[in-house]
Scaffold this active site. Structure first.
Site, short mmCIF file in Angstrom:
data_model
loop_
_atom_site.label_atom_id
_atom_site.label_comp_id
_atom_site.label_asym_id
_atom_site.label_seq_id
_atom_site.Cartn_x
_atom_site.Cartn_y
_atom_site.Cartn_z
N VAL A 1 -7.38 10.73 -2.40
CA VAL A 1 -7.95 10.09 -1.20
C VAL A 1 -7.05 8.99 -0.62
O VAL A 1 -7.27 8.55 0.51
CB VAL A 1 -9.35 9.49 -1.48
CG1 VAL A 1 -10.34 10.58 -1.83
CG2 VAL A 1 -9.31 8.41 -2.55
N TYR B 1 -7.90 -5.48 -8.23
CA TYR B 1 -9.22 -4.81 -8.19
C TYR B 1 -10.23 -5.66 -7.42
O TYR B 1 -10.94 -5.16 -6.53
CB TYR B 1 -9.70 -4.59 -9.63
CG TYR B 1 -10.98 -3.77 -9.74
CD1 TYR B 1 -10.94 -2.38 -9.73
CD2 TYR B 1 -12.22 -4.39 -9.88
CE1 TYR B 1 -12.11 -1.63 -9.84
CE2 TYR B 1 -13.39 -3.65 -10.00
CZ TYR B 1 -13.32 -2.27 -9.99
OH TYR B 1 -14.48 -1.53 -10.10
P1 NAD Z 1 -14.19 6.85 -13.55
O1 NAD Z 1 -12.81 6.52 -13.97
O2 NAD Z 1 -14.98 7.81 -14.38
O3 NAD Z 1 -14.22 7.41 -12.06
C1 NAD Z 1 -13.26 7.15 -11.10
C2 NAD Z 1 -12.96 8.46 -10.42
O4 NAD Z 1 -12.06 8.24 -9.33
C3 NAD Z 1 -12.28 9.45 -11.38
O5 NAD Z 1 -12.95 10.68 -11.30
C4 NAD Z 1 -10.86 9.56 -10.83
O6 NAD Z 1 -10.28 10.82 -11.02
C5 NAD Z 1 -11.12 9.28 -9.37
N1 NAD Z 1 -9.89 8.89 -8.66
C6 NAD Z 1 -8.99 7.95 -9.02
N2 NAD Z 1 -7.98 7.92 -8.13
C7 NAD Z 1 -8.27 8.86 -7.19
C8 NAD Z 1 -7.61 9.30 -6.01
N3 NAD Z 1 -6.45 8.78 -5.63
N4 NAD Z 1 -8.20 10.29 -5.27
C9 NAD Z 1 -9.37 10.83 -5.65
N5 NAD Z 1 -10.03 10.45 -6.76
C10 NAD Z 1 -9.47 9.48 -7.52
O7 NAD Z 1 -14.94 5.46 -13.44
P2 NAD Z 1 -16.31 5.07 -12.70
O8 NAD Z 1 -16.82 3.89 -13.41
O9 NAD Z 1 -17.20 6.25 -12.55
O10 NAD Z 1 -15.78 4.58 -11.28
C11 NAD Z 1 -16.31 5.03 -10.06
C12 NAD Z 1 -16.35 3.89 -9.05
O11 NAD Z 1 -17.27 2.90 -9.50
C13 NAD Z 1 -15.00 3.17 -8.86
O12 NAD Z 1 -14.83 2.87 -7.49
C14 NAD Z 1 -15.19 1.89 -9.65
O13 NAD Z 1 -14.40 0.83 -9.15
C15 NAD Z 1 -16.68 1.64 -9.42
N6 NAD Z 1 -17.29 0.72 -10.38
C16 NAD Z 1 -17.45 1.08 -11.69
C17 NAD Z 1 -18.05 0.17 -12.56
C18 NAD Z 1 -18.29 0.49 -14.01
O14 NAD Z 1 -18.73 -0.41 -14.74
N7 NAD Z 1 -18.04 1.70 -14.49
C19 NAD Z 1 -18.47 -1.07 -12.10
C20 NAD Z 1 -18.28 -1.39 -10.76
C21 NAD Z 1 -17.69 -0.48 -9.91
#
Ligand code: NAD
Length: 270
Positions: A69, A168
């Site tokens: 993306v 971040y």
């Molecule tokens: P995760 O690592 O399982 O998911 C992140 C996803 O983004 C992965 O599937 C990865 O392949 C994908 N990704 C990374 N770079 C990409 C790119 N260039 N193009 C397309 N896809 C890409 O972790 P998650 O916790 O499920 O994270 C999802 C979202 O939630 C993120 O934006 C993260 O910042 C946010 N978030 C997570 C938490 C938490 O505690 N897990 C807290 C706050 C925010």
């Protein structure tokens, strides 16, 4: 059967970064609510296909589309692929994100650019393409009260500063004002733009924070509600924000964090 206002039948949802974690759970939940789902993955094609299979097994419709993306041509391709497969897009969950942590004095430009590139620029590119498609298609009041819905995946770190993670925190602070600005710019076209700001959710991105009992105990000190979040906690909020139940909600960051942003250190007088 979902409650009528939660029913997403006839709508098409694109979820970025949906081969794991929050994105995977959200894609499945939107599928269960009746939406046709475009499951975006970056490099984990098998992971993306697994989510598609789960949605289909539950009686839904889904396809997997590979796209980084952060690359403009791929973000354009993603929305085009959705349109080609299902005719249009009604819901975008801009979820893809990553971390490249380092103390600020040691953070490389590459670490900075990678995080801003995916978490902020990647979200913007997908939002821009989705909004163009919402406007091209126009309102479909028999399908949804809103012409389009965008859900940005932010973080409690749009609000809580985070030492060792300046890239971040800056990306999520940027997502907050990007989301609010898009919400303001397109509200009169009946496009709703909101964010979910998760706290600590059990996914691969923050594994070291919960995988050992000691780490989990330390983490729980930050969470008044007393448990780590699960991906379904976020997916449930995404279904609400995608549905007509939230028709009057736009420009909001909805914190789903078990109280992490309630300054838990002050519970006993600080
Ligand atoms: P995760 O690592 O399982 O998911 C992140 C996803 O983004 C992965 O599937 C990865 O392949 C994908 N990704 C990374 N770079 C990409 C790119 N260039 N193009 C397309 N896809 C890409 O972790 P998650 O916790 O499920 O994270 C999802 C979202 O939630 C993120 O934006 C993260 O910042 C946010 N978030 C997570 C938490 C938490 O505690 N897990 C807290 C706050 C925010």
């Amino acid at each position: 059967m979902p409650a009528p206002l939660l029913d997403l039948t006839g709508q098409v949802a694109v979820v970025t970064g949906a081969s794991s974690g929050i994105g995977a759970a959200t894609a499945k939940a939107l599928g269960a609510a009746g939406a046709k789902v475009v499951v975006n993955y970056h490099s984990d094609e098998a992971g993306g296909q697994k989510v598609v299979d789960a949605i289909r097994e539950a009686g839904g419709e889904a396809i997997a589309v590979g796209a980084n993306v952060a690359h403009e041509d791929r973000a354009i391709h993603l929305i085009e692929a959705a349109r080609e497969a299902f005719g249009t897009v009604h819901i975008l969950v801009a979820n893809a994100g990553l971390q490249r942590d380092a103390p600020a004095t040691e953070m490389t430009l590459d670490q900075w650019n990678t995080v801003i590139g995916v978490n902020l620029t990647g979200q913007f590119l997908c939002c821009r393409e989705a909004i163009k498609e919402f406007l091209r298609r126009g309102p479909q009041p028999d399908v949804s009260r809103s012409t389009g819905k965008i859900i940005c995946m932010s973080s409690v770190h749009e609000k809580i500063m985070w030492g060792g993670h300046v890239n971040y925190a800056a990306s999520k602070g940027g997502v907050m004002l990007m989301m609010q600005t898009l919400a303001q710019e397109f509200a009169d076209r009946k496009i709703r733009v909101n964010s979910i700001a998760p706290g600590a959710i059990r996914t691969p991105i923050n594994k070291e924070a919960w995988e050992t009992p000691e780490a989990l105990e330390k983490l729980l000190k930050l969470i008044p509600y007393g448990r780590i979040g699960e991906t379904e906690d976020i997916a449930n909020m995404a279904v609400f924000l995608a549905s007509d139940l939230s028709d009057y909600v736009t420009g909001a960051s909805l914190f789903v964090d078990g109280g992490m942003t309630l300054y838990p250190g002050f519970q006993d007088n600080g």
